[in-house]
Design a protein around this motif. Structure first.
Motif, PDB file in Angstrom:
ATOM      1  N   ARG A 256      25.535  75.722 -85.714  1.00  0.00           N
ATOM      2  CA  ARG A 256      25.870  74.333 -85.361  1.00  0.00           C
ATOM      3  C   ARG A 256      27.346  74.001 -85.634  1.00  0.00           C
ATOM      4  O   ARG A 256      27.970  73.257 -84.880  1.00  0.00           O
ATOM      5  CB  ARG A 256      24.978  73.358 -86.116  1.00  0.00           C
ATOM      6  CG  ARG A 256      23.530  73.483 -85.699  1.00  0.00           C
ATOM      7  CD  ARG A 256      22.789  72.167 -85.769  1.00  0.00           C
ATOM      8  NE  ARG A 256      21.351  72.419 -85.645  1.00  0.00           N
ATOM      9  CZ  ARG A 256      20.711  72.422 -84.478  1.00  0.00           C
ATOM     10  NH1 ARG A 256      21.364  72.169 -83.359  1.00  0.00           N
ATOM     11  NH2 ARG A 256      19.427  72.687 -84.427  1.00  0.00           N
ATOM     12  N   LEU A 257      27.879  74.531 -86.717  1.00  0.00           N
ATOM     13  CA  LEU A 257      29.285  74.227 -87.016  1.00  0.00           C
ATOM     14  C   LEU A 257      30.218  74.909 -86.006  1.00  0.00           C
ATOM     15  O   LEU A 257      31.143  74.278 -85.482  1.00  0.00           O
ATOM     16  CB  LEU A 257      29.630  74.660 -88.453  1.00  0.00           C
ATOM     17  CG  LEU A 257      31.068  74.358 -88.897  1.00  0.00           C
ATOM     18  CD1 LEU A 257      31.365  72.860 -88.844  1.00  0.00           C
ATOM     19  CD2 LEU A 257      31.321  74.901 -90.313  1.00  0.00           C
ATOM     20  N   ALA A 258      29.945  76.171 -85.714  1.00  0.00           N
ATOM     21  CA  ALA A 258      30.777  76.878 -84.728  1.00  0.00           C
ATOM     22  C   ALA A 258      30.684  76.182 -83.367  1.00  0.00           C
ATOM     23  O   ALA A 258      31.690  76.031 -82.663  1.00  0.00           O
ATOM     24  CB  ALA A 258      30.360  78.340 -84.620  1.00  0.00           C
ATOM     25  N   SER A 259      29.476  75.739 -82.996  1.00  0.00           N
ATOM     26  CA  SER A 259      29.325  75.010 -81.728  1.00  0.00           C
ATOM     27  C   SER A 259      30.161  73.744 -81.735  1.00  0.00           C
ATOM     28  O   SER A 259      30.843  73.427 -80.753  1.00  0.00           O
ATOM     29  CB  SER A 259      27.864  74.595 -81.501  1.00  0.00           C
ATOM     30  OG  SER A 259      27.074  75.721 -81.315  1.00  0.00           O
ATOM     31  N   TYR A 260      30.098  73.026 -82.848  1.00  0.00           N
ATOM     32  CA  TYR A 260      30.847  71.769 -82.950  1.00  0.00           C
ATOM     33  C   TYR A 260      32.341  72.039 -82.760  1.00  0.00           C
ATOM     34  O   TYR A 260      33.019  71.345 -81.999  1.00  0.00           O
ATOM     35  CB  TYR A 260      30.584  71.122 -84.319  1.00  0.00           C
ATOM     36  CG  TYR A 260      31.261  69.793 -84.499  1.00  0.00           C
ATOM     37  CD1 TYR A 260      30.639  68.604 -84.116  1.00  0.00           C
ATOM     38  CD2 TYR A 260      32.555  69.722 -85.034  1.00  0.00           C
ATOM     39  CE1 TYR A 260      31.282  67.385 -84.273  1.00  0.00           C
ATOM     40  CE2 TYR A 260      33.200  68.508 -85.189  1.00  0.00           C
ATOM     41  CZ  TYR A 260      32.563  67.339 -84.809  1.00  0.00           C
ATOM     42  OH  TYR A 260      33.200  66.137 -84.956  1.00  0.00           O
ATOM     43  N   VAL A 261      32.833  73.072 -83.433  1.00  0.00           N
ATOM     44  CA  VAL A 261      34.265  73.382 -83.366  1.00  0.00           C
ATOM     45  C   VAL A 261      34.659  73.733 -81.930  1.00  0.00           C
ATOM     46  O   VAL A 261      35.686  73.277 -81.417  1.00  0.00           O
ATOM     47  CB  VAL A 261      34.609  74.545 -84.340  1.00  0.00           C
ATOM     48  CG1 VAL A 261      36.010  75.083 -84.085  1.00  0.00           C
ATOM     49  CG2 VAL A 261      34.466  74.067 -85.780  1.00  0.00           C
ATOM     50  N   ARG A 262      33.820  74.528 -81.262  1.00  0.00           N
ATOM     51  CA  ARG A 262      34.168  74.899 -79.885  1.00  0.00           C
ATOM     52  C   ARG A 262      33.986  73.717 -78.927  1.00  0.00           C
ATOM     53  O   ARG A 262      34.848  73.445 -78.097  1.00  0.00           O
ATOM     54  CB  ARG A 262      33.324  76.086 -79.421  1.00  0.00           C
ATOM     55  CG  ARG A 262      33.800  76.591 -78.060  1.00  0.00           C
ATOM     56  CD  ARG A 262      33.172  77.900 -77.667  1.00  0.00           C
ATOM     57  NE  ARG A 262      31.770  77.751 -77.289  1.00  0.00           N
ATOM     58  CZ  ARG A 262      31.099  78.667 -76.598  1.00  0.00           C
ATOM     59  NH1 ARG A 262      31.686  79.795 -76.246  1.00  0.00           N
ATOM     60  NH2 ARG A 262      29.841  78.472 -76.290  1.00  0.00           N
TER      61      ARG A 262
END
Ligand SMILES: O=c1[nH]cnc2c1ncn2[C@@H]1O[C@H](CO)[C@@H](O)[C@H]1O
Ligand SMILES: [Zn+2]
Length: 366
Positions: A256-262
């Motif tokens: 979820r964090l990596a998705s948010y960043v991208r």
């Protein structure tokens, strides 16, 4: 017709291409000869050698420690010789000249004013001296036919407790070239949330800030920087790969964090050589920038500390070309990513993209 005779992607050609640098430390970019001359002029006696070649090698070897904390120890010498307004003006002027000579057309250069108070200079005097130096260096570069625009970022040091004061300093000087704020220094043990009052103040003032996060410490640091502090960009951010899983068949799973960043297009200020020196990445070939670029995160390429890494913006790009086979389209993508993510106004960013960056790369590829 385009792409008929592209210029080969050699180090010299990369040097001639327009480049944008968002993460460069003023006190990590001195010329070795200047360190020696300033030490002599100011009676600084702690340098390990007074030979220019040896000193350059000493910095890169000492910084090659595999640990951020030991890497940071080398800054005692650069900061040690930057304790007067004359020294600050000179270092900032040479920084602008060196970046311009390397083909950088826009740079955000950062430093921590609180590190230059040893001889009683006030924080405002320090900021004014550095701004003066950037003006001088930019003018000299223009005289030799190189146009560069420099924005300044002020850092507060994570281990000290002066971040609100430095944030106020940044806002006070926002109309004379200070375009943002950052926190730097040792990451483990000093979470960004220690500085919440500074970040709240900056948001209230509609000011910009980035945070060094995900370099020596992992996902919790990145998450706090974004979701508690409100950072617009991440300094390094390499450990975001801890939230990405790639299966043997190549299928990619973003947490979820990596998705948010991208998804939010959070800019990653990646500094490959520095990361290898501090142990944040095992080698350039294995640096997460390869995967993150493939996945189209908003990746930018940066130098961090040109003296400690013995690098330049061009050499950093040339190394990536070497290790990952990047071509002009990739280098232009990194450059436009960086320009889009800069802390200066939208109109100025757009003008640099359309009148300098795109024509510059077009000339190399057609
Ligand atoms: O990669 C880094 N991570 C964290 N802090 C850094 C890095 N490079 C430099 N500095 C720190 O930032 C201060 C202000 O420029 C430098 O004095 C150094 O201590
Ligand atoms: Zn840095």
């Amino acid at each position: 017709m385009s792409s008929m005779n592209p210029v080969p992607v050699t180090p010299e050609a990369i040097r001639s291409a327009p480049k944008v640098l968002l993460h460069d430390h003023l006190d990590g970019g001195l010329r070795p000869a200047t360190v020696i001359e300033l030490a002599e002029a100011n009676g600084y006696r702690e340098l390990p050698t007074s030979d220019v070649g040896e000193l350059g090698r000493w910095f890169s070897e000492a910084a090659d420690s595999g640990s951020l904390v030991r890497y940071l120890e080398t800054f005692a010498h650069t900061c040690g010789v930057m304790q007067s307004t004359d020294a600050l003006v000179r270092v900032a002027a040479e920084c602008a000249e060196d970046l311009a000579a390397d083909g950088v057309v826009y740079a955000e250069v950062r430093y921590a004013p609180e590190l230059f108070c040893e001889n009683g200079l006030s924080l405002d005097t320090i900021v004014e001296a550095v701004q003066e130096g950037f003006r001088v260096g930019t003018a000299r570069a223009l005289e030799s036919g190189r146009r560069i625009r420099i924005g300044t970022l002020l850092c507060a040091m994570r281990q000290n407790a002066r971040s609100l004061e430095i944030a106020e300093l940044a806002v006070r000087h926002r109309d004379t070239g200070v375009v943002g704020f950052d926190i730097a220094g040792p990451e483990a043990g000093f979470p960004p949330t220690r500085n919440l009052d500074a970040f709240e103040y900056l948001r209230q003032q509609n000011a910009h800030f980035t945070i060094h996060a995900g370099e020596a410490f992992g996902l919790p640091s990145i998450w706090e920087a974004l979701q508690h502090c409100g950072a617009e960009r991440l300094g390094h951010g390499v450990r975001i790969v801890d939230d990405i899983k790639v299966d043997d068949d190549g299928t990619v799973h973003l947490g979820r964090l990596a998705s948010y960043v991208r998804d939010r297009r959070i800019p990653l200020e990646m500094c490959p050589s520095s990361n290898v020196q501090t142990g944040a990445a095992p080698s350039i070939a294995e640096h997460p920038i390869g995967l993150l670029t493939k996945l189209r995160f908003r990746v930018t390429v940066n130098t961090d500390n040109r003296l400690m890494s013995g690098c330049s913006m061009s050499s950093e790009m040339a190394t990536l070309v070497d290790q990952f086979g990047y071509g002009w389209a990739d280098l232009q993508w990194f450059t436009i990513n960086a320009m889009k993510s800069a802390f200066i106004g939208f109109d100025e960013r757009l003008a640099i993209i359309n009148t300098i960056i795109k024509p510059g790369y077009a000339a190399l590829t057609s």
